[in-house]
Write an enzyme that holds these catalytic residues in place. Structure first.
Site, PDB file in Angstrom:
ATOM      1  N   GLU A 103       0.840  -1.193   0.000  1.00 31.75           N
ATOM      2  CA  GLU A 103       0.000   0.000   0.000  1.00 31.75           C
ATOM      3  C   GLU A 103       0.878   1.246   0.000  1.00 31.75           C
ATOM      4  O   GLU A 103       1.911   1.274   0.661  1.00 31.75           O
ATOM      5  CB  GLU A 103      -0.895  -0.014   1.247  1.00 31.75           C
ATOM      6  CG  GLU A 103      -1.888   1.122   1.356  1.00 31.75           C
ATOM      7  CD  GLU A 103      -2.809   0.947   2.557  1.00 31.75           C
ATOM      8  OE1 GLU A 103      -3.154   1.977   3.167  1.00 31.75           O
ATOM      9  OE2 GLU A 103      -3.176  -0.201   2.901  1.00 31.75           O
ATOM     10  N   ASP A 105       0.250   5.420   0.538  1.00 30.12           N
ATOM     11  CA  ASP A 105      -0.817   6.272   1.063  1.00 30.12           C
ATOM     12  C   ASP A 105      -0.564   7.758   0.951  1.00 30.12           C
ATOM     13  O   ASP A 105       0.544   8.233   1.210  1.00 30.12           O
ATOM     14  CB  ASP A 105      -0.994   6.019   2.577  1.00 30.12           C
ATOM     15  CG  ASP A 105      -1.551   4.665   2.914  1.00 30.12           C
ATOM     16  OD1 ASP A 105      -2.049   3.987   2.021  1.00 30.12           O
ATOM     17  OD2 ASP A 105      -1.475   4.300   4.105  1.00 30.12           O
ATOM     18  N   GLU A 107      -3.054  10.421   3.105  1.00 33.59           N
ATOM     19  CA  GLU A 107      -4.247  10.638   3.916  1.00 33.59           C
ATOM     20  C   GLU A 107      -4.229  12.084   4.383  1.00 33.59           C
ATOM     21  O   GLU A 107      -3.175  12.614   4.754  1.00 33.59           O
ATOM     22  CB  GLU A 107      -4.287   9.699   5.131  1.00 33.59           C
ATOM     23  CG  GLU A 107      -4.562   8.250   4.766  1.00 33.59           C
ATOM     24  CD  GLU A 107      -4.732   7.367   5.997  1.00 33.59           C
ATOM     25  OE1 GLU A 107      -5.753   6.687   6.085  1.00 33.59           O
ATOM     26  OE2 GLU A 107      -3.820   7.378   6.849  1.00 33.59           O
ATOM     27  N   GLU A 132       5.576   6.293   8.484  1.00 29.98           N
ATOM     28  CA  GLU A 132       4.822   7.526   8.289  1.00 29.98           C
ATOM     29  C   GLU A 132       5.722   8.760   8.208  1.00 29.98           C
ATOM     30  O   GLU A 132       6.693   8.876   8.944  1.00 29.98           O
ATOM     31  CB  GLU A 132       3.836   7.733   9.447  1.00 29.98           C
ATOM     32  CG  GLU A 132       2.841   6.607   9.648  1.00 29.98           C
ATOM     33  CD  GLU A 132       3.318   5.556  10.655  1.00 29.98           C
ATOM     34  OE1 GLU A 132       4.538   5.512  10.944  1.00 29.98           O
ATOM     35  OE2 GLU A 132       2.480   4.784  11.142  1.00 29.98           O
ATOM     36  N   GLY A 201      -4.880  13.415  18.124  1.00 31.21           N
ATOM     37  CA  GLY A 201      -4.930  12.110  18.770  1.00 31.21           C
ATOM     38  C   GLY A 201      -6.307  11.698  19.228  1.00 31.21           C
ATOM     39  O   GLY A 201      -6.438  10.833  20.109  1.00 31.21           O
ATOM     40  N   ARG A 279       9.952   5.603  19.650  1.00 25.02           N
ATOM     41  CA  ARG A 279       8.953   4.671  19.127  1.00 25.02           C
ATOM     42  C   ARG A 279       9.565   3.319  18.802  1.00 25.02           C
ATOM     43  O   ARG A 279       8.965   2.279  19.072  1.00 25.02           O
ATOM     44  CB  ARG A 279       8.320   5.280  17.869  1.00 25.02           C
ATOM     45  CG  ARG A 279       7.382   4.346  17.126  1.00 25.02           C
ATOM     46  CD  ARG A 279       6.907   5.008  15.847  1.00 25.02           C
ATOM     47  NE  ARG A 279       6.013   4.158  15.083  1.00 25.02           N
ATOM     48  CZ  ARG A 279       5.517   4.477  13.901  1.00 25.02           C
ATOM     49  NH1 ARG A 279       5.834   5.641  13.344  1.00 25.02           N
ATOM     50  NH2 ARG A 279       4.711   3.650  13.263  1.00 25.02           N
TER      51      ARG A 279
END
Length: 293
Positions: A103, A105, A107, A132, A201, A279
């Site tokens: 995929e 993207d 968005e 991302e 969020g 992260r």
């Protein structure tokens, strides 16, 4: 909605729009796509060349292309939901199907009135995403139509906004980095309720008093290799005049394009997974250590 225009970049963008795809063929929404949900209040008009996706309390809406593609260029002109779009997401992407899908993207994450949209990009390979990068637009994406293009070839994926590159993901498969080059992908777009996460969020919820929310589209173009099953993996990747996306011109951004991208990334990038050490607990994805441009 605040304006984020920059005179030099706007001028370069206008020139690039004229030159980017001189032989693009318009693939009408009415002939090349169909509604997958929300057809009761979405619509195609303008001789099949204009699309409206709608979100209200009953549902959102979505389309997908009839054909799948492997490599080439997919583009649309999109005018995003105006006003208080908090909690809404307008998605525009190419994807295969299944648990191990690929995929690519775009968005567009809505926001409260006067605050900028977020342009969210990602790439999945065999079901794995987490790549991302996010940007604020340097223009008001609700005031007029803007061109959003996914250019994808065996060398790299490039995300363009008004023909200005904002991101590159290069093919380092030979060095153990996954790259989407073995699955045909259809084109999708949708407008939907994502107020559990999309804006701050999930703190900003959809204001249904502002419904219906409408995203408008024009000029869907797919200059891409038609997917005809596994033989396309080789046929769509081989260097040939018919496979224009394999030409040397598309293997590396020009110095002018790299300059445009640097301006966007220096001034309007707000998140890059390759900088998010917390992260990944220090175990950064391998492509983060490799040149992308």
């Amino acid at each position: 909605m605040a304006s984020f225009s920059h005179p030099l970049l706007v001028a370069l963008s206008v020139l690039a729009i004229v030159a980017f795809h001189p032989t693009s063929v318009d693939a009408k929404f009415s002939k090349s796509t169909y509604f997958t949900w929300g057809a009761h209040h979405a619509s195609v008009s303008g001789n099949g060349e204009e699309l409206q996706l709608v979100l209200d309390k009953t549902s959102g809406s979505a389309i997908q292309s009839k054909r799948a593609f492997l490599f080439g260029s997919i583009e649309m002109l999109i005018k995003l939901v105006p006003g208080n779009s908090a909690g809404t997401v307008t998605a525009y992407y190419v994807s295969s199907t299944g648990d191990r899908h690929d995929e690519i993207d775009f968005e567009f994450l809505g926001n409260v009135s006067g605050k900028p949209y977020i342009i969210h990009t990602n790439v999945y390979v065999q079901g794995n995403g987490s790549r991302e990068q996010q940007f604020y637009p340097w223009f008001d994406p609700t005031a007029d139509y803007h061109n959003y293009t996914i250019h994808w070839n065996p060398t790299a994926i490039v995300w363009y906004v008004d023909s200005v590159p904002i991101r590159v993901y290069r093919n380092y498969e030979s060095q153990g980095v996954p790259f989407p080059n073995k699955q045909g992908m259809r084109v999708y777009s949708s407008l939907w309720n994502a107020d559990n996460w999309a804006t701050r969020g999930g703190l900003e919820k959809i204001d249904w008093n502002s419904a219906p929310f409408i995203a408008r589209y024009r000029n869907f173009r797919a200059r891409a290799c038609k997917w005809n099953g596994p033989p396309s993996i080789t046929q769509c990747a081989v260097s040939s005049p018919a496979n224009w996306w394999t030409s040397p011109a598309y293997k590396q951004l020009s110095s002018a394009k790299q300059g445009q991208m640097k301006w966007v990334r220096d001034n309007h990038m707000i998140y890059n997974y390759c900088n998010d050490f917390k992260r990944f607990n220090g175990n950064m994805p391998p492509e983060c250590f490799k040149p992308q441009f």
